[in-house]
Write a protein that holds these residues in place. Structure first.
Motif, short mmCIF file in Angstrom:
data_model
loop_
_atom_site.label_atom_id
_atom_site.label_comp_id
_atom_site.label_asym_id
_atom_site.label_seq_id
_atom_site.Cartn_x
_atom_site.Cartn_y
_atom_site.Cartn_z
N TYR A 1 0.82 -1.22 0.00
CA TYR A 1 0.00 0.00 0.00
C TYR A 1 0.85 1.26 0.00
O TYR A 1 0.35 2.35 -0.28
CB TYR A 1 -0.95 0.02 1.20
CG TYR A 1 -2.15 -0.89 1.03
CD1 TYR A 1 -3.14 -0.58 0.12
CD2 TYR A 1 -2.28 -2.04 1.79
CE1 TYR A 1 -4.25 -1.42 -0.04
CE2 TYR A 1 -3.37 -2.88 1.64
CZ TYR A 1 -4.35 -2.56 0.73
OH TYR A 1 -5.43 -3.38 0.58
N TYR B 1 3.37 1.71 -2.04
CA TYR B 1 3.91 1.89 -3.39
C TYR B 1 3.23 3.06 -4.11
O TYR B 1 2.01 3.21 -4.04
CB TYR B 1 3.70 0.64 -4.24
CG TYR B 1 4.66 -0.49 -4.00
CD1 TYR B 1 5.48 -0.55 -2.89
CD2 TYR B 1 4.74 -1.54 -4.90
CE1 TYR B 1 6.35 -1.60 -2.68
CE2 TYR B 1 5.61 -2.60 -4.71
CZ TYR B 1 6.42 -2.62 -3.59
OH TYR B 1 7.27 -3.65 -3.41
N SER B 2 4.01 3.81 -4.86
CA SER B 2 3.45 4.82 -5.76
C SER B 2 2.91 4.08 -6.98
O SER B 2 3.14 2.88 -7.15
CB SER B 2 4.53 5.81 -6.19
OG SER B 2 5.47 5.17 -7.05
N ASP B 3 2.21 4.80 -7.85
CA ASP B 3 1.69 4.15 -9.05
C ASP B 3 2.80 3.60 -9.92
O ASP B 3 2.70 2.51 -10.48
CB ASP B 3 0.77 5.08 -9.84
CG ASP B 3 1.47 6.34 -10.33
OD1 ASP B 3 2.42 6.80 -9.66
OD2 ASP B 3 1.07 6.87 -11.37
N VAL B 4 3.91 4.31 -10.02
CA VAL B 4 5.05 3.85 -10.82
C VAL B 4 5.68 2.60 -10.18
O VAL B 4 5.97 1.62 -10.88
CB VAL B 4 6.09 4.97 -10.98
CG1 VAL B 4 7.36 4.44 -11.64
CG2 VAL B 4 5.52 6.12 -11.79
N TRP C 1 4.22 0.45 -8.28
CA TRP C 1 3.28 -0.67 -8.42
C TRP C 1 3.40 -1.30 -9.80
O TRP C 1 3.42 -2.52 -9.94
CB TRP C 1 1.85 -0.20 -8.16
CG TRP C 1 0.86 -1.30 -8.33
CD1 TRP C 1 -0.03 -1.44 -9.33
CD2 TRP C 1 0.70 -2.45 -7.49
NE1 TRP C 1 -0.76 -2.60 -9.17
CE2 TRP C 1 -0.32 -3.24 -8.05
CE3 TRP C 1 1.32 -2.89 -6.32
CZ2 TRP C 1 -0.74 -4.44 -7.48
CZ3 TRP C 1 0.90 -4.08 -5.76
CH2 TRP C 1 -0.11 -4.84 -6.33
N LYS C 2 3.48 -0.48 -10.83
CA LYS C 2 3.61 -1.00 -12.19
C LYS C 2 4.92 -1.75 -12.36
O LYS C 2 4.96 -2.83 -12.96
CB LYS C 2 3.51 0.14 -13.20
CG LYS C 2 2.12 0.75 -13.25
CD LYS C 2 2.10 2.01 -14.07
CE LYS C 2 0.77 2.74 -13.90
NZ LYS C 2 0.74 4.03 -14.56
N THR D 1 4.63 -5.08 -10.60
CA THR D 1 3.78 -6.01 -11.35
C THR D 1 4.54 -6.63 -12.52
O THR D 1 4.46 -7.85 -12.74
CB THR D 1 2.51 -5.30 -11.85
OG1 THR D 1 1.84 -4.71 -10.73
CG2 THR D 1 1.58 -6.26 -12.55
N ARG E 1 5.57 -3.12 -20.14
CA ARG E 1 4.85 -2.06 -19.46
C ARG E 1 4.31 -1.11 -20.52
O ARG E 1 5.05 -0.66 -21.39
CB ARG E 1 5.78 -1.33 -18.50
CG ARG E 1 5.05 -0.33 -17.68
CD ARG E 1 5.88 0.13 -16.53
NE ARG E 1 5.25 1.32 -16.01
CZ ARG E 1 5.88 2.37 -15.57
NH1 ARG E 1 7.18 2.37 -15.51
NH2 ARG E 1 5.22 3.41 -15.14
N ASP F 1 -1.74 -1.11 -18.05
CA ASP F 1 -0.45 -0.75 -17.48
C ASP F 1 0.62 -1.77 -17.81
O ASP F 1 1.78 -1.46 -17.99
CB ASP F 1 -0.55 -0.58 -15.97
CG ASP F 1 -1.43 0.59 -15.57
OD1 ASP F 1 -1.37 1.62 -16.25
OD2 ASP F 1 -2.16 0.47 -14.59
#
Length: 54
Positions: free
Chosen positions: A14, A16-19, A21-22, A25, A41, A51
């Motif tokens: 939780y 993690y920033s959006d970047v 997280w990507k 993943t 990506r 994403d």
């Protein structure tokens, strides 16, 4: 003296920033291996909200 409480793995995700997280993943899916042989990506206009493509 007591340090800060440690985060569980789920709680850490939780943060993690959006970047981040990507990137996580992509790394995770690549580690799964077969059948995910090509993992990329996706970013930018026209990506239709995707994403990561595997």
């Amino acid at each position: 003296m007591q340090g800060a409480p440690l985060l569980t793995a789920k709680q850490y995700l939780y943060t993690y920033s959006d970047v981040q997280w990507k990137e996580f993943t992509v790394e995770w899916v690549r580690a799964l291996g077969h059948p995910y042989v090509l993992v990329t990506r996706v970013a930018g206009a026209g990506d239709r909200g995707a994403d990561v493509a595997a």
